[in-house]
Design an enzyme around this catalytic site. Structure first.
Site, short mmCIF file in Angstrom:
data_model
loop_
_atom_site.label_atom_id
_atom_site.label_comp_id
_atom_site.label_asym_id
_atom_site.label_seq_id
_atom_site.Cartn_x
_atom_site.Cartn_y
_atom_site.Cartn_z
N CYS A 43 -49.97 -83.25 57.25
CA CYS A 43 -49.67 -83.66 55.86
C CYS A 43 -49.57 -82.51 54.75
CB CYS A 43 -50.65 -84.71 55.33
SG CYS A 43 -50.60 -85.07 53.54
N CYS A 46 -51.66 -82.88 51.73
CA CYS A 46 -53.13 -83.07 51.89
C CYS A 46 -53.62 -81.63 51.91
CB CYS A 46 -53.52 -83.57 53.20
SG CYS A 46 -53.10 -85.51 53.10
#
Length: 123
Positions: A43, A46
């Site tokens: 991600c 993230c």
């Protein structure tokens, strides 16, 4: 000595156990895409948000618990029936929340230091 306790978990079951173990304490949880053997998350948001969240931890109240939760691999995360989506209503990563309250930051909000700081410092 740290002002707060950090617990790292992977998956919904471990998250649920960590919450039970710290019942009665103020719990903040950060949900992120799982990391591979090289420590890289699938991600990209993230990856960008993590240093902002880590910096924000300087503002967490004493005695709180910070749960760092890896939600699993991308195919599991994308399943609309995964436990995070069904049971916690976490629909995107990264998500930072104060457990048991409606307070949460989702995706790009986790990149905004002022919002992260505010979430951690509110009583």
């Amino acid at each position: 000595m740290a002002r707060y306790e950090e617990v790292s978990v992977s998956g919904f079951e471990e998250f649920h156990r960590a919450v039970e173990q710290h019942n009665g304490k103020t719990i903040f949880a950060y949900f992120t895409g799982s990391k591979d053997a090289g420590g890289k998350s699938w991600c990209p948001d993230c990856v960008q948000a993590e240093p902002v969240v880590r910096e924000g931890l300087k503002h967490i109240s004493e005695g709180c618990v910070f749960i760092y939760c890896q939600v699993g691999e991308k195919p599991y995360w994308k399943d609309p029936n995964n436990d995070f989506r069904k049971n916690l209503k976490v629909t995107a990563v990264p998500t930072l929340l104060k457990y048991g309250t409606p307070q949460k930051l989702v995706e790009s909000e986790c990149l905004q230091a002022n919002l992260v700081e505010m979430l951690f410092s509110e009583d």
